[in-house]
Design a protein around this motif. Sequence first.
Motif, PDB file in Angstrom:
ATOM      1  N   ARG A  67       0.947  -1.651   0.121  1.00 30.51           N
ATOM      2  CA  ARG A  67       0.335   0.306   0.245  1.00 30.51           C
ATOM      3  C   ARG A  67       1.023   1.804   0.405  1.00 30.51           C
ATOM      4  NH1 ARG A  67      -3.075  -3.063   3.616  1.00 30.51           N
ATOM      5  NH2 ARG A  67      -5.079  -3.453   2.621  1.00 30.51           N
ATOM      6  N   ARG A  68       1.614   1.619   0.849  1.00 29.23           N
ATOM      7  CA  ARG A  68       2.583   2.510   1.062  1.00 29.23           C
ATOM      8  C   ARG A  68       4.000   3.078  -0.853  1.00 29.23           C
ATOM      9  NH1 ARG A  68       7.927   3.238   1.585  1.00 29.23           N
ATOM     10  NH2 ARG A  68       7.905   0.411   2.105  1.00 29.23           N
ATOM     11  N   GLU A  69       4.333   1.589  -0.890  1.00 28.23           N
ATOM     12  CA  GLU A  69       4.711   1.651  -2.684  1.00 28.23           C
ATOM     13  C   GLU A  69       4.038   2.082  -3.545  1.00 28.23           C
ATOM     14  OE1 GLU A  69       7.875   1.519  -3.248  1.00 28.23           O
ATOM     15  OE2 GLU A  69       8.713   1.122  -1.040  1.00 28.23           O
ATOM     16  N   THR A  70       2.533   1.698  -3.577  1.00 28.72           N
ATOM     17  CA  THR A  70       1.341   2.027  -4.076  1.00 28.72           C
ATOM     18  C   THR A  70       1.082   4.038  -4.555  1.00 28.72           C
ATOM     19  OG1 THR A  70       1.084  -0.077  -4.384  1.00 28.72           O
ATOM     20  CG2 THR A  70      -0.591   1.633  -6.049  1.00 28.72           C
ATOM     21  N   PHE A  71       1.254   4.011  -3.383  1.00 24.37           N
ATOM     22  CA  PHE A  71       0.432   5.516  -2.708  1.00 24.37           C
ATOM     23  C   PHE A  71       2.031   6.596  -3.084  1.00 24.37           C
ATOM     24  CE2 PHE A  71      -0.412   8.923  -0.386  1.00 24.37           C
ATOM     25  CZ  PHE A  71      -1.469   9.380  -0.806  1.00 24.37           C
ATOM     26  N   GLU A  72       3.280   5.657  -2.792  1.00 27.29           N
ATOM     27  CA  GLU A  72       4.629   6.545  -3.129  1.00 27.29           C
ATOM     28  C   GLU A  72       5.019   7.046  -4.415  1.00 27.29           C
ATOM     29  OE1 GLU A  72       6.699   6.158   0.928  1.00 27.29           O
ATOM     30  OE2 GLU A  72       7.267   5.400  -0.867  1.00 27.29           O
ATOM     31  N   GLU A  73       4.606   5.869  -4.896  1.00 24.92           N
ATOM     32  CA  GLU A  73       5.198   6.333  -6.361  1.00 24.92           C
ATOM     33  C   GLU A  73       4.046   6.147  -7.698  1.00 24.92           C
ATOM     34  OE1 GLU A  73       7.103   2.405  -8.357  1.00 24.92           O
ATOM     35  OE2 GLU A  73       7.964   2.168  -6.397  1.00 24.92           O
ATOM     36  N   ALA A  74       2.521   6.119  -7.356  1.00 25.89           N
ATOM     37  CA  ALA A  74       1.771   6.372  -7.955  1.00 25.89           C
ATOM     38  C   ALA A  74       0.509   6.770  -7.572  1.00 25.89           C
ATOM     39  CB  ALA A  74       0.953   5.194  -8.813  1.00 25.89           C
ATOM     40  N   GLY A  75       0.039   7.546  -6.443  1.00 32.72           N
ATOM     41  CA  GLY A  75      -0.523   8.050  -5.812  1.00 32.72           C
ATOM     42  C   GLY A  75      -2.304   7.587  -6.001  1.00 32.72           C
ATOM     43  N   ILE A  76      -1.492   6.235  -5.938  1.00 33.72           N
ATOM     44  CA  ILE A  76      -3.076   5.788  -5.752  1.00 33.72           C
ATOM     45  C   ILE A  76      -3.468   4.303  -4.648  1.00 33.72           C
ATOM     46  CG2 ILE A  76      -4.479   3.534  -7.194  1.00 33.72           C
ATOM     47  CD1 ILE A  76      -4.430   5.417  -9.138  1.00 33.72           C
ATOM     48  N   ARG A  77      -4.646   4.609  -3.590  1.00 37.34           N
ATOM     49  CA  ARG A  77      -4.651   4.069  -2.288  1.00 37.34           C
ATOM     50  C   ARG A  77      -5.823   2.743  -2.805  1.00 37.34           C
ATOM     51  NH1 ARG A  77      -3.758   6.903   1.651  1.00 37.34           N
ATOM     52  NH2 ARG A  77      -3.252   9.214   1.464  1.00 37.34           N
ATOM     53  N   LEU A  78      -4.696   1.498  -2.029  1.00 35.71           N
ATOM     54  CA  LEU A  78      -5.197   0.466  -2.182  1.00 35.71           C
ATOM     55  C   LEU A  78      -6.153   0.000  -1.073  1.00 35.71           C
ATOM     56  CD1 LEU A  78      -1.892  -1.081  -3.063  1.00 35.71           C
ATOM     57  CD2 LEU A  78      -3.873  -0.341  -4.612  1.00 35.71           C
ATOM     58  N   GLY A  79      -7.250  -0.814  -1.406  1.00 36.66           N
ATOM     59  CA  GLY A  79      -7.883  -1.374  -0.976  1.00 36.66           C
ATOM     60  C   GLY A  79      -7.316  -2.973  -0.331  1.00 36.66           C
ATOM     61  N   ARG A  80      -8.017  -3.920  -1.113  1.00 40.02           N
ATOM     62  CA  ARG A  80      -7.975  -5.828  -0.433  1.00 40.02           C
ATOM     63  C   ARG A  80      -6.027  -5.523  -1.151  1.00 40.02           C
ATOM     64  NH1 ARG A  80     -13.234  -8.284  -1.586  1.00 40.02           N
ATOM     65  NH2 ARG A  80     -13.398  -6.430  -3.516  1.00 40.02           N
ATOM     66  N   VAL A  81      -4.988  -6.288  -0.929  1.00 41.40           N
ATOM     67  CA  VAL A  81      -4.177  -6.506  -1.293  1.00 41.40           C
ATOM     68  C   VAL A  81      -3.686  -8.423  -0.693  1.00 41.40           C
ATOM     69  CG1 VAL A  81      -1.794  -6.384  -0.677  1.00 41.40           C
ATOM     70  CG2 VAL A  81      -2.631  -4.595  -0.880  1.00 41.40           C
ATOM     71  N   VAL A  82      -3.831  -8.728  -2.047  1.00 40.63           N
ATOM     72  CA  VAL A  82      -3.426 -10.659  -2.029  1.00 40.63           C
ATOM     73  C   VAL A  82      -2.107 -11.119  -2.522  1.00 40.63           C
ATOM     74  CG1 VAL A  82      -6.075 -11.251  -1.700  1.00 40.63           C
ATOM     75  CG2 VAL A  82      -4.544 -11.257  -3.650  1.00 40.63           C
ATOM     76  N   TYR A  83      -2.137 -11.665  -1.866  1.00 41.55           N
ATOM     77  CA  TYR A  83      -0.082 -12.424  -1.785  1.00 41.55           C
ATOM     78  C   TYR A  83      -0.350 -13.682  -3.204  1.00 41.55           C
ATOM     79  CZ  TYR A  83       3.751 -15.751  -2.074  1.00 41.55           C
ATOM     80  OH  TYR A  83       4.911 -16.923  -2.752  1.00 41.55           O
ATOM     81  N   HIS A  84       0.408 -13.046  -4.404  1.00 40.80           N
ATOM     82  CA  HIS A  84       0.149 -14.864  -5.373  1.00 40.80           C
ATOM     83  C   HIS A  84       1.274 -15.260  -5.073  1.00 40.80           C
ATOM     84  CE1 HIS A  84      -1.551 -15.453  -9.486  1.00 40.80           C
ATOM     85  NE2 HIS A  84       0.432 -15.549  -9.987  1.00 40.80           N
ATOM     86  N   ALA A  85       2.853 -15.127  -5.231  1.00 42.52           N
ATOM     87  CA  ALA A  85       3.929 -15.304  -6.024  1.00 42.52           C
ATOM     88  C   ALA A  85       4.921 -14.775  -5.436  1.00 42.52           C
ATOM     89  CB  ALA A  85       4.115 -16.051  -6.782  1.00 42.52           C
ATOM     90  N   SER A  86       6.710 -15.864  -5.016  1.00 45.26           N
ATOM     91  CA  SER A  86       7.058 -14.957  -4.692  1.00 45.26           C
ATOM     92  C   SER A  86       8.828 -15.769  -5.672  1.00 45.26           C
ATOM     93  CB  SER A  86       7.797 -15.604  -3.552  1.00 45.26           C
ATOM     94  OG  SER A  86       8.254 -16.211  -3.320  1.00 45.26           O
ATOM     95  N   GLN A  87       9.764 -15.587  -5.474  1.00 49.55           N
ATOM     96  CA  GLN A  87      11.049 -14.988  -6.837  1.00 49.55           C
ATOM     97  C   GLN A  87      11.979 -14.756  -6.556  1.00 49.55           C
ATOM     98  OE1 GLN A  87      11.399 -12.964  -9.787  1.00 49.55           O
ATOM     99  NE2 GLN A  87      12.268 -14.696 -11.205  1.00 49.55           N
ATOM    100  N   PRO A  88      13.345 -15.992  -5.558  1.00 48.37           N
ATOM    101  CA  PRO A  88      13.948 -15.176  -5.517  1.00 48.37           C
ATOM    102  C   PRO A  88      15.205 -14.891  -6.921  1.00 48.37           C
ATOM    103  CG  PRO A  88      13.862 -17.654  -5.269  1.00 48.37           C
ATOM    104  CD  PRO A  88      13.010 -17.427  -6.148  1.00 48.37           C
ATOM    105  N   TRP A  89      15.924 -13.819  -6.081  1.00 49.00           N
ATOM    106  CA  TRP A  89      16.330 -12.285  -7.211  1.00 49.00           C
ATOM    107  C   TRP A  89      17.859 -11.746  -6.104  1.00 49.00           C
ATOM    108  CZ3 TRP A  89      14.991 -11.804 -11.784  1.00 49.00           C
ATOM    109  CH2 TRP A  89      15.227 -10.232 -12.141  1.00 49.00           C
ATOM    110  N   PRO A  90      18.710 -12.652  -7.604  1.00 43.18           N
ATOM    111  CA  PRO A  90      19.987 -12.738  -6.479  1.00 43.18           C
ATOM    112  C   PRO A  90      20.560 -11.474  -7.413  1.00 43.18           C
ATOM    113  CG  PRO A  90      19.825 -14.216  -8.557  1.00 43.18           C
ATOM    114  CD  PRO A  90      18.746 -14.167  -8.146  1.00 43.18           C
ATOM    115  N   PHE A  91      20.048 -10.693  -7.135  1.00 48.67           N
ATOM    116  CA  PHE A  91      21.048  -9.329  -7.697  1.00 48.67           C
ATOM    117  C   PHE A  91      21.222  -8.448  -6.592  1.00 48.67           C
ATOM    118  CE2 PHE A  91      19.128 -10.541 -10.732  1.00 48.67           C
ATOM    119  CZ  PHE A  91      20.607 -11.292 -11.821  1.00 48.67           C
ATOM    120  N   PRO A  92      21.691  -8.377  -4.832  1.00 43.60           N
ATOM    121  CA  PRO A  92      22.434  -9.436  -4.817  1.00 43.60           C
ATOM    122  C   PRO A  92      21.785 -10.820  -4.319  1.00 43.60           C
ATOM    123  CG  PRO A  92      22.654  -7.732  -3.888  1.00 43.60           C
ATOM    124  CD  PRO A  92      22.184  -7.646  -3.750  1.00 43.60           C
TER     125      PRO A  92
END
Length: 311
Positions: free
Chosen positions: A221-246
């Motif tokens: 919710r914070r990042e979406t508001f900071e980057e786009a000014g959009i407020r979010l209602g429901r948030v659901v988890y979908h998937a995750s990904q290891p990202w070795p950088f680093p």
Amino acid sequence: MFRLFDAPEREPSQFVGFAGNRIDRQAESRDGNSIGAALAHPAARLLILRDGRAHLKLADGGFDPYFDLAEAETLRARVDQVVLLGFSDSGPVLAAPGGLPAEQLPESIKAIDYRSIYTQGLVDPSALGALAQAASLLAWHATHRFCGRCGHNTESSDGGYKRVCLNCNAGHFPRTDPVAIMLTVTQEKCLMGRGRHFAPGMYSALAGFIEPGETIEAAVRRETFEEAGIRLGRVVYHASQPWPFPHTLMIGCFGEALNEDIHPDTWELEDCRWFSRAEVLDMLAGSHAGGLCVPPSGAIAHHLIRAWAES
Ligand SMILES: [Zn+2]
């Protein structure tokens, strides 16, 4: 609502790049003898990494990322800094920092950056997963040689999953940095942005680091508001990904938009706008009239976007 028994048997995380790791880590049996025993195993195999690149051996028209101990020593890999990733069906799998810069490697060995290995599919998914594990762990060792409590030298322990201070005995453990990546949606539109470093025409889900003391949902919710000014209602988890950088873990979510007037953070984003489902399906199919596209299929953003567009 409790939804475990409605979830698919193959969860979405299994389909992203770097997720194919099949190594049995045997974390409960790591101790001071783990590495010595693994290196003494005749079928031990090593990944060799240096400067954000993996050493790959040309083999049968493809690339083999694994080396036996003798090959690793010939290539001057830093076997004194080896870590134990775990065990495959054929024996122990380890990883060591490379000792030679790319230009000093023999003709038959290439040093290729992780991103190219991943985007060009140069190794199989299980090796790509092992590479992510190795890259993250070795990057952590390279930057944690000194104790964060007293400043003295630390040394690797427990197969490379711990560093212990030689002065104050403090234990230090590998880090994983959580990043929330979220696709903000309405019933018929989704929000995507363009970072300044993106390939031409590419739009993707917004993302940002989860901060200390924050839930995943609060960060989304914070990042979406900071980057786009959009407020979010429901948030659901979908998937995750290891990202070795680093050593990041991408945590993919969907967020329900409560407003549609965008106020983009123009310092972070070159553009940010709504896309219709039809437009997104064209981008996924590579047939967008304006040449716009989404990230490639190994990226978790691709899976978030596709899951919404095809829902
Ligand atoms: Zn210390």
